[in-house]
Design a protein around this motif. Structure first.
Motif, PDB file in Angstrom:
ATOM      1  N   LEU A   6       0.939  -1.280   0.045  1.00 55.61           N
ATOM      2  CA  LEU A   6      -0.079  -0.095   0.006  1.00 55.61           C
ATOM      3  C   LEU A   6       0.932   1.312   0.019  1.00 55.61           C
ATOM      4  CD1 LEU A   6      -2.492   1.697   0.139  1.00 55.61           C
ATOM      5  CD2 LEU A   6      -2.464   1.192   2.685  1.00 55.61           C
ATOM      6  N   ILE A   7       0.893   2.146  -0.964  1.00 55.84           N
ATOM      7  CA  ILE A   7       1.621   3.167  -1.137  1.00 55.84           C
ATOM      8  C   ILE A   7       0.480   4.445  -0.808  1.00 55.84           C
ATOM      9  CG2 ILE A   7       2.658   4.974  -2.522  1.00 55.84           C
ATOM     10  CD1 ILE A   7       3.529   2.384  -4.288  1.00 55.84           C
ATOM     11  N   VAL A   8       0.893   5.085   0.240  1.00 58.51           N
ATOM     12  CA  VAL A   8      -0.055   6.570   0.836  1.00 58.51           C
ATOM     13  C   VAL A   8       0.912   7.671   0.540  1.00 58.51           C
ATOM     14  CG1 VAL A   8      -1.608   7.035   2.592  1.00 58.51           C
ATOM     15  CG2 VAL A   8      -1.202   4.747   2.561  1.00 58.51           C
ATOM     16  N   GLU A   9       0.375   8.305  -0.505  1.00 56.02           N
ATOM     17  CA  GLU A   9       1.123   9.485  -0.841  1.00 56.02           C
ATOM     18  C   GLU A   9       0.149  10.317  -1.469  1.00 56.02           C
ATOM     19  OE1 GLU A   9       3.655  12.295  -1.761  1.00 56.02           O
ATOM     20  OE2 GLU A   9       4.844  10.645  -0.751  1.00 56.02           O
ATOM     21  N   ASP A  10       0.103  11.882  -1.236  1.00 57.01           N
ATOM     22  CA  ASP A  10      -0.726  12.565  -1.814  1.00 57.01           C
ATOM     23  C   ASP A  10      -0.215  13.359  -3.179  1.00 57.01           C
ATOM     24  OD1 ASP A  10       1.385  14.089  -0.182  1.00 57.01           O
ATOM     25  OD2 ASP A  10       0.160  15.811  -0.476  1.00 57.01           O
ATOM     26  N   ASN A  11       1.299  12.964  -3.506  1.00 59.03           N
ATOM     27  CA  ASN A  11       1.657  13.599  -4.665  1.00 59.03           C
ATOM     28  C   ASN A  11       1.757  12.323  -5.781  1.00 59.03           C
ATOM     29  OD1 ASN A  11       4.168  13.934  -6.686  1.00 59.03           O
ATOM     30  ND2 ASN A  11       4.057  15.830  -5.796  1.00 59.03           N
ATOM     31  N   ALA A  12       0.928  12.695  -6.739  1.00 60.60           N
ATOM     32  CA  ALA A  12       0.729  11.496  -7.815  1.00 60.60           C
ATOM     33  C   ALA A  12       2.176  11.216  -8.414  1.00 60.60           C
ATOM     34  CB  ALA A  12      -0.191  11.981  -8.949  1.00 60.60           C
ATOM     35  N   ALA A  13       2.982  12.027  -8.988  1.00 60.35           N
ATOM     36  CA  ALA A  13       4.487  11.629  -9.363  1.00 60.35           C
ATOM     37  C   ALA A  13       5.317  10.987  -8.484  1.00 60.35           C
ATOM     38  CB  ALA A  13       5.090  13.169  -9.708  1.00 60.35           C
ATOM     39  N   MET A  14       4.876  11.252  -7.247  1.00 59.43           N
ATOM     40  CA  MET A  14       5.778  10.509  -5.898  1.00 59.43           C
ATOM     41  C   MET A  14       5.012   9.006  -5.954  1.00 59.43           C
ATOM     42  SD  MET A  14       8.572  10.772  -4.300  1.00 59.43           S
ATOM     43  CE  MET A  14       9.244   9.290  -3.378  1.00 59.43           C
ATOM     44  N   ARG A  15       3.938   8.649  -6.125  1.00 59.60           N
ATOM     45  CA  ARG A  15       3.350   7.418  -6.137  1.00 59.60           C
ATOM     46  C   ARG A  15       3.927   6.756  -7.500  1.00 59.60           C
ATOM     47  NH1 ARG A  15      -1.359  10.341  -4.965  1.00 59.60           N
ATOM     48  NH2 ARG A  15      -2.385   9.822  -7.037  1.00 59.60           N
ATOM     49  N   VAL A  16       3.990   7.217  -8.406  1.00 58.63           N
ATOM     50  CA  VAL A  16       4.519   6.842  -9.658  1.00 58.63           C
ATOM     51  C   VAL A  16       5.980   6.450  -9.431  1.00 58.63           C
ATOM     52  CG1 VAL A  16       5.124   7.165 -12.157  1.00 58.63           C
ATOM     53  CG2 VAL A  16       3.042   7.802 -11.492  1.00 58.63           C
ATOM     54  N   ILE A  17       6.940   7.050  -8.873  1.00 55.87           N
ATOM     55  CA  ILE A  17       8.078   6.785  -8.631  1.00 55.87           C
ATOM     56  C   ILE A  17       8.334   5.711  -7.506  1.00 55.87           C
ATOM     57  CG2 ILE A  17      10.087   7.710  -7.135  1.00 55.87           C
ATOM     58  CD1 ILE A  17       9.628  10.293  -8.626  1.00 55.87           C
ATOM     59  N   LEU A  18       7.405   5.564  -6.364  1.00 58.66           N
ATOM     60  CA  LEU A  18       7.415   4.542  -5.679  1.00 58.66           C
ATOM     61  C   LEU A  18       6.828   3.353  -6.220  1.00 58.66           C
ATOM     62  CD1 LEU A  18       6.039   6.363  -2.316  1.00 58.66           C
ATOM     63  CD2 LEU A  18       8.373   5.483  -2.630  1.00 58.66           C
ATOM     64  N   ARG A  19       5.938   3.095  -7.188  1.00 58.74           N
ATOM     65  CA  ARG A  19       5.265   2.162  -7.564  1.00 58.74           C
ATOM     66  C   ARG A  19       6.656   1.445  -8.595  1.00 58.74           C
ATOM     67  NH1 ARG A  19       0.636  -0.505 -10.000  1.00 58.74           N
ATOM     68  NH2 ARG A  19      -0.617   0.686  -8.763  1.00 58.74           N
ATOM     69  N   SER A  20       7.151   2.510  -9.260  1.00 57.19           N
ATOM     70  CA  SER A  20       7.949   1.612 -10.386  1.00 57.19           C
ATOM     71  C   SER A  20       9.501   1.398  -9.788  1.00 57.19           C
ATOM     72  CB  SER A  20       8.420   2.867 -11.267  1.00 57.19           C
ATOM     73  OG  SER A  20       9.151   4.436 -10.788  1.00 57.19           O
ATOM     74  N   THR A  21       9.746   1.950  -8.459  1.00 52.98           N
ATOM     75  CA  THR A  21      10.881   1.596  -7.703  1.00 52.98           C
ATOM     76  C   THR A  21      10.504   0.070  -6.871  1.00 52.98           C
ATOM     77  OG1 THR A  21      11.274   3.743  -6.970  1.00 52.98           O
ATOM     78  CG2 THR A  21      12.140   1.918  -5.674  1.00 52.98           C
ATOM     79  N   VAL A  22       9.404  -0.092  -6.720  1.00 53.80           N
ATOM     80  CA  VAL A  22       9.120  -1.566  -6.134  1.00 53.80           C
ATOM     81  C   VAL A  22       8.770  -2.693  -7.152  1.00 53.80           C
ATOM     82  CG1 VAL A  22       8.344  -0.695  -3.970  1.00 53.80           C
ATOM     83  CG2 VAL A  22       6.624  -1.116  -5.851  1.00 53.80           C
ATOM     84  N   LEU A  23       8.535  -2.094  -8.373  1.00 51.27           N
ATOM     85  CA  LEU A  23       8.431  -3.062  -9.513  1.00 51.27           C
ATOM     86  C   LEU A  23       9.768  -3.026 -10.420  1.00 51.27           C
ATOM     87  CD1 LEU A  23       4.911  -2.034 -10.802  1.00 51.27           C
ATOM     88  CD2 LEU A  23       5.738  -4.065  -9.714  1.00 51.27           C
ATOM     89  N   SER A  24      10.585  -2.517  -9.928  1.00 51.23           N
ATOM     90  CA  SER A  24      11.981  -2.811 -10.594  1.00 51.23           C
ATOM     91  C   SER A  24      12.514  -4.118 -10.742  1.00 51.23           C
ATOM     92  CB  SER A  24      13.174  -1.465 -10.040  1.00 51.23           C
ATOM     93  OG  SER A  24      14.255  -1.938 -10.469  1.00 51.23           O
ATOM     94  N   PRO A  25      13.211  -4.370 -11.582  1.00 51.85           N
ATOM     95  CA  PRO A  25      13.973  -5.721 -11.946  1.00 51.85           C
ATOM     96  C   PRO A  25      14.952  -6.000 -10.804  1.00 51.85           C
ATOM     97  CG  PRO A  25      13.895  -4.559 -14.383  1.00 51.85           C
ATOM     98  CD  PRO A  25      13.396  -3.707 -13.090  1.00 51.85           C
ATOM     99  N   GLU A  26      15.552  -5.066 -10.369  1.00 47.92           N
ATOM    100  CA  GLU A  26      16.190  -5.145  -9.258  1.00 47.92           C
ATOM    101  C   GLU A  26      15.910  -5.528  -8.006  1.00 47.92           C
ATOM    102  OE1 GLU A  26      17.565  -1.268 -10.029  1.00 47.92           O
ATOM    103  OE2 GLU A  26      18.365  -1.793 -12.024  1.00 47.92           O
ATOM    104  N   THR A  27      14.584  -5.369  -7.780  1.00 46.67           N
ATOM    105  CA  THR A  27      13.814  -5.754  -6.611  1.00 46.67           C
ATOM    106  C   THR A  27      13.933  -7.037  -6.199  1.00 46.67           C
ATOM    107  OG1 THR A  27      12.028  -4.037  -6.843  1.00 46.67           O
ATOM    108  CG2 THR A  27      11.609  -5.795  -5.422  1.00 46.67           C
ATOM    109  N   ASP A  28      14.310  -7.586  -4.868  1.00 48.94           N
ATOM    110  CA  ASP A  28      14.563  -8.919  -4.898  1.00 48.94           C
ATOM    111  C   ASP A  28      13.549  -9.608  -3.977  1.00 48.94           C
ATOM    112  OD1 ASP A  28      14.957  -7.476  -2.405  1.00 48.94           O
ATOM    113  OD2 ASP A  28      17.139  -8.522  -1.920  1.00 48.94           O
ATOM    114  N   PHE A  29      12.181  -8.969  -4.137  1.00 51.96           N
ATOM    115  CA  PHE A  29      10.991  -9.897  -3.557  1.00 51.96           C
ATOM    116  C   PHE A  29      10.156  -9.738  -4.564  1.00 51.96           C
ATOM    117  CE2 PHE A  29      11.440  -5.438  -2.098  1.00 51.96           C
ATOM    118  CZ  PHE A  29      10.446  -4.981  -2.458  1.00 51.96           C
TER     119      PHE A  29
END
Length: 127
Positions: A6-29
């Protein structure tokens, strides 16, 4: 095991950054569902209706800020065991220390994939 986030963030651009960060191929989960909310009140509604394994929460938001949401969830029997990482620009050492004492992670914005991944992995392994 897939982790629902669950991403709780009022800034839409930051939600996109957080989403793409956790979906990155480098994520180890493995990531399952990603839910998003614009404030703490919406975040609680998501928690009431979805299975969430970890929360990424901003502090400064309208309607209900991140600390109010986290205080509510940590006092609620259904949500108190869901780990949280505060993702914020806050530099107040007392607040950061209080967050850490509650067992939450803390990542300063701007964040790096490596740091966020490390915090998520630590909280997942601790729970």
């Amino acid at each position: 095991m897939k982790i629902n986030i669950l991403i709780v963030e009022d800034n839409a651009a930051m939600r996109v950054i957080l989403r793409s960060t956790v979906l990155s191929p480098e994520t180890d989960f493995e990531v399952g569902e990603i839910f998003e909310a614009e404030n703490g009140k919406e975040g609680i509604k998501v928690l009431e209706n979805e299975k969430v394994d970890i929360m990424l929460v901003d502090i400064y938001m309208p309607v209900m800020d991140g600390m109010e949401m986290l205080d509510y969830t940590y006092d609620h029997p259904d949500f108190k065991n869901i780990p949280a990482i505060v993702v914020s620009t806050d530099n107040n050492e007392d607040r950061v220390d209080a967050i850490m004492r509650k067992g939450m992670g803390f990542v300063h914005k701007p964040l790096t994939h490596l740091l966020l991944n490390k915090q998520i992995r630590k909280l997942i392994n601790d729970n």
